[in-house]
Design a protein around this motif. Structure first.
Motif, mmCIF file in Angstrom:
data_model
loop_
_atom_site.group_PDB
_atom_site.id
_atom_site.type_symbol
_atom_site.label_atom_id
_atom_site.label_comp_id
_atom_site.label_asym_id
_atom_site.label_seq_id
_atom_site.Cartn_x
_atom_site.Cartn_y
_atom_site.Cartn_z
ATOM 1 N N MET A 290 0.818 -1.213 0.000
ATOM 2 C CA MET A 290 0.000 0.000 0.000
ATOM 3 C C MET A 290 0.858 1.273 0.000
ATOM 4 O O MET A 290 0.471 2.274 -0.574
ATOM 5 C CB MET A 290 -0.956 -0.023 1.199
ATOM 6 C CG MET A 290 -2.020 -1.080 1.058
ATOM 7 S SD MET A 290 -2.983 -0.813 -0.462
ATOM 8 C CE MET A 290 -3.253 -2.460 -1.028
ATOM 9 N N LEU A 291 2.027 1.199 0.631
ATOM 10 C CA LEU A 291 2.917 2.370 0.590
ATOM 11 C C LEU A 291 3.363 2.624 -0.856
ATOM 12 O O LEU A 291 3.348 3.764 -1.337
ATOM 13 C CB LEU A 291 4.131 2.148 1.504
ATOM 14 C CG LEU A 291 5.201 3.239 1.450
ATOM 15 C CD1 LEU A 291 4.640 4.593 1.864
ATOM 16 C CD2 LEU A 291 6.392 2.889 2.337
ATOM 17 N N GLY A 292 3.737 1.543 -1.536
ATOM 18 C CA GLY A 292 4.143 1.676 -2.944
ATOM 19 C C GLY A 292 3.018 2.280 -3.769
ATOM 20 O O GLY A 292 3.233 3.154 -4.609
ATOM 21 N N LEU B 176 10.098 8.692 -6.152
ATOM 22 C CA LEU B 176 10.127 7.486 -5.316
ATOM 23 C C LEU B 176 9.390 6.341 -6.001
ATOM 24 O O LEU B 176 9.839 5.194 -6.002
ATOM 25 C CB LEU B 176 9.490 7.768 -3.951
ATOM 26 C CG LEU B 176 10.156 8.867 -3.117
ATOM 27 C CD1 LEU B 176 9.470 8.981 -1.768
ATOM 28 C CD2 LEU B 176 11.627 8.572 -2.918
ATOM 29 N N SER B 177 8.240 6.681 -6.576
ATOM 30 C CA SER B 177 7.445 5.667 -7.264
ATOM 31 C C SER B 177 8.269 5.052 -8.394
ATOM 32 O O SER B 177 8.306 3.836 -8.561
ATOM 33 C CB SER B 177 6.166 6.318 -7.799
ATOM 34 O OG SER B 177 5.506 5.449 -8.643
ATOM 35 N N ASP B 178 8.944 5.913 -9.139
ATOM 36 C CA ASP B 178 9.760 5.444 -10.256
ATOM 37 C C ASP B 178 10.903 4.548 -9.749
ATOM 38 O O ASP B 178 11.200 3.507 -10.325
ATOM 39 C CB ASP B 178 10.312 6.670 -11.010
ATOM 40 C CG ASP B 178 11.203 6.264 -12.151
ATOM 41 O OD1 ASP B 178 10.740 5.487 -12.997
ATOM 42 O OD2 ASP B 178 12.376 6.688 -12.178
ATOM 43 N N THR B 179 11.523 4.960 -8.630
ATOM 44 C CA THR B 179 12.649 4.175 -8.087
ATOM 45 C C THR B 179 12.205 2.788 -7.638
ATOM 46 O O THR B 179 12.843 1.795 -7.967
ATOM 47 C CB THR B 179 13.285 4.922 -6.893
ATOM 48 O OG1 THR B 179 13.706 6.188 -7.350
ATOM 49 C CG2 THR B 179 14.489 4.168 -6.339
ATOM 50 N N VAL B 180 11.102 2.711 -6.878
ATOM 51 C CA VAL B 180 10.699 1.383 -6.379
ATOM 52 C C VAL B 180 10.177 0.494 -7.502
ATOM 53 O O VAL B 180 10.332 -0.718 -7.457
ATOM 54 C CB VAL B 180 9.664 1.441 -5.228
ATOM 55 C CG1 VAL B 180 10.271 2.011 -3.983
ATOM 56 C CG2 VAL B 180 8.418 2.174 -5.610
ATOM 57 N N GLN B 181 9.582 1.122 -8.537
ATOM 58 C CA GLN B 181 9.074 0.318 -9.663
ATOM 59 C C GLN B 181 10.203 -0.270 -10.499
ATOM 60 O O GLN B 181 10.063 -1.358 -11.041
ATOM 61 C CB GLN B 181 8.251 1.193 -10.603
ATOM 62 C CG GLN B 181 6.856 1.458 -10.168
ATOM 63 C CD GLN B 181 6.129 2.284 -11.216
ATOM 64 O OE1 GLN B 181 6.158 1.985 -12.391
ATOM 65 N NE2 GLN B 181 5.483 3.349 -10.768
#
Lengths: 408, 110
Positions: A268-270, A282-287
């Motif tokens: 859910m954090l993602g 951040l979204s781009d990094t974790v994806q």
């Protein structure tokens, strides 16, 4: 310098000397299996991102076991006996990561991320950032299909107990039916870490085989008329709803089953990073970057657990068969509730979307789309199937949370 | 674990998954209903009180034409992107470079 003596020493210390021992033959078989897995990953493209890493980890760990001293050799990349001591309540090294760090090989150190539940949780962070929960928000009934598709988890659990597995082992085997690799790894490392290798390989192999397994069951359990149903377009979901959703789910599910906190929290954090619109970096990094880095470590360290002396036994065969059973029954569960919803809605819901309730995102939804279009070329089921598909991710996390609560 | 306990655990576990997701479904329905009613309200308000602001039309500022351009094109109900695609398709079909063609207007025939 005594050349003959030196050659003798080199020969006895080389890995080739270990070929003739009993465990050496098992390692040889595992090396052949790793070649087969590499073939499946590279040539047949079966979940290559993970399977290639798992296969190479399997190759490395079994090659390194030919060193003189085998598994306990200082040069070995992975030391199962260190992990035995780590899990032994009576050992002075019980739950001592320091002991592993000081004495372990490269793969032991990487495996710490699996054992601590770090990698599966980080993978869920990336999955959350890549997932659009819009179809689920537009049609919350999809959650029922996600729940129904956990049937295989509990049937395989029951079957495994009947076959003589312990409760903890049976729970880890059953979760293969959730068709969710990180959840299977997360649960297994907590309940039955000695079965991690076969369970992870079975889970990822069956996920890759979805396009072959599911269509047969879909055709068997649905009629031509049901498959032809064209579903109406879902409502548009507002941005605010998408932002509130991960917060609501995290609070609700974690309060319901606290043991799901690492998985659901990260998922859910993602998703919140993806939807809130102010954390694009951040979204781009974790994806991308983080997901790739964790996949590298996860694949190779899961492969490391497939040491020949522990992998090649009847338990592994049982796990492979039970895993397939779990997977098939999960698909059946989703389809049966899909059929029920078709009847109750007066023929407005296409039951094919039920099979997408197993959480292999987005492959299971794609299979529903393909089968729907085969029956009726005007059928576009993909977005409708994405609802149960993402519901399956939440459903399998809840199932894992329940099993963890019962057996931990 | 004996078989009886396993059967009870399996049934209970499946029921817990269903119950959990059913409750979540109820929460999502409430959330959806709230947002739908909010949207309906704002749509109602808009239709009752249409915004009446007198704005003077801004004098059109003639932007200078880019160097090498073949002039301006008038678009009627056609978005820029679609117009660009149509122009590219025409140029490709005629096998002529696009800078040698002069499009006067593109209009969507309804």
């Amino acid at each position: 310098m005594d050349i003959l003596e030196t050659l003798k020493t080199l020969a006895s210390e080389s890995g080739f000397a270990g070929f003739l021992s009993i465990d050496g033959i098992k390692n040889l078989v595992m090396i052949l299996i790793s070649f087969f897995l590499l073939y499946l990953g590279i040539k047949r493209k079966f979940e290559p991102l993970l399977l290639v890493g798992i296969a190479f980890g399997c190759l490395l760990v079994n090659v390194s076991n030919f060193f003189s001293g085998g598994e306990s050799s200082a040069e070995a990349l992975y030391h199962p006996e260190l992990w035995d001591a780590f899990l032994d309540h009576n050992s002075e090294f019980y739950h001592s990561y320091g002991h592993i760090m000081a004495n372990g090989g490269l793969l032991d150190i990487l495996y710490i991320g699996v054992k601590s539940g770090l990698y599966p949780s980080l993978i869920f962070l990336g999955v959350g950032a890549m997932t659009d929960f819009g179809p689920l928000l537009a049609n919350p009934k999809s959650l029922l299909l996600g729940a129904a598709a956990q049937m295989g988890v509990f049937l395989a659990f029951f079957g495994a107990v009947c076959l003589g597995f312990t409760g903890e082992e049976a729970a880890s085997i059953g979760i293969i039916g959730g068709a969710d690799g990180p959840t299977a790894i997360f649960l297994t490392t907590r309940l039955a870490p000695h079965l991690l290798g076969p369970i992870a390989i079975a889970a990822y192999s069956y996920m890759a085989l979805i396009p072959m397994i599911q269509p047969r069951l879909m055709n068997l359990l649905t009629t031509e008329k049901e498959r032809k149903v064209v579903m109406t377009q879902n409502r548009t979901v507002s941005k605010t709803e998408k932002i509130i959703f991960p917060i609501v789910v995290a609070v609700f599910v974690i309060l319901l089953l606290p043991s799901t906190a690492p998985l659901i929290g990260c998922l859910m954090l993602g998703n919140l990073w993806k939807e809130c619109g102010v954390t694009e970096r951040l979204s781009d990094t974790v994806q991308n970057a983080l997901m790739n880095i964790v996949t590298v470590f996860l694949g190779i360290s899961v492969g490391a657990t497939t040491v020949g002396s522990r992998f090649l036994n009847w338990q592994t065969v049982g796990i492979i068969i039970l895993g397939l059973t779990a997977f098939c029954f999960s698909t059946v569960g989703g389809l049966l509730v899909g059929k029920l919803m078709y009847k109750l809605s007066g023929g407005k819901i296409n039951p094919l979307i039920g099979s997408a309730g197993v959480s292999a995102v987005p492959m299971a939804a794609r299979v529903s789309q393909i089968e729907g279009q085969k029956a009726n070329p005007k059928n576009f089921l993909l977005m409708h199937a994405m609802g149960p598909n993402v519901a399956g991710v939440i459903g399998s996390a809840i199932a894992a949370g329940f099993l963890l609560a019962v057996f931990k | 674990m004996n078989i009886g306990d396993a059967a009870i655990t399996a049934v209970f576990g499946y029921a817990v998954v269903f119950a959990g997701l059913l409750m979540l479904m109820a929460v999502l329905y409430c959330m959806g209903a709230f947002f739908k009613s909010k949207e309906a309200k704002s749509a109602d308000e808009k239709s009752k009180n249409p915004v009446q602001t007198e704005t003077k039309p801004e004098p059109a500022i003639e932007k200078p034409v880019a160097k090498g351009s073949a002039g301006r094109i008038k678009l009627y109900d056609v978005p820029d992107k679609e117009a660009a695609m149509i122009m590219a398709i025409v140029a490709d079909t005629m096998k002529k470079p696009i800078n040698e063609l002069h499009f006067i207007s593109i209009k969507e025939v309804k």
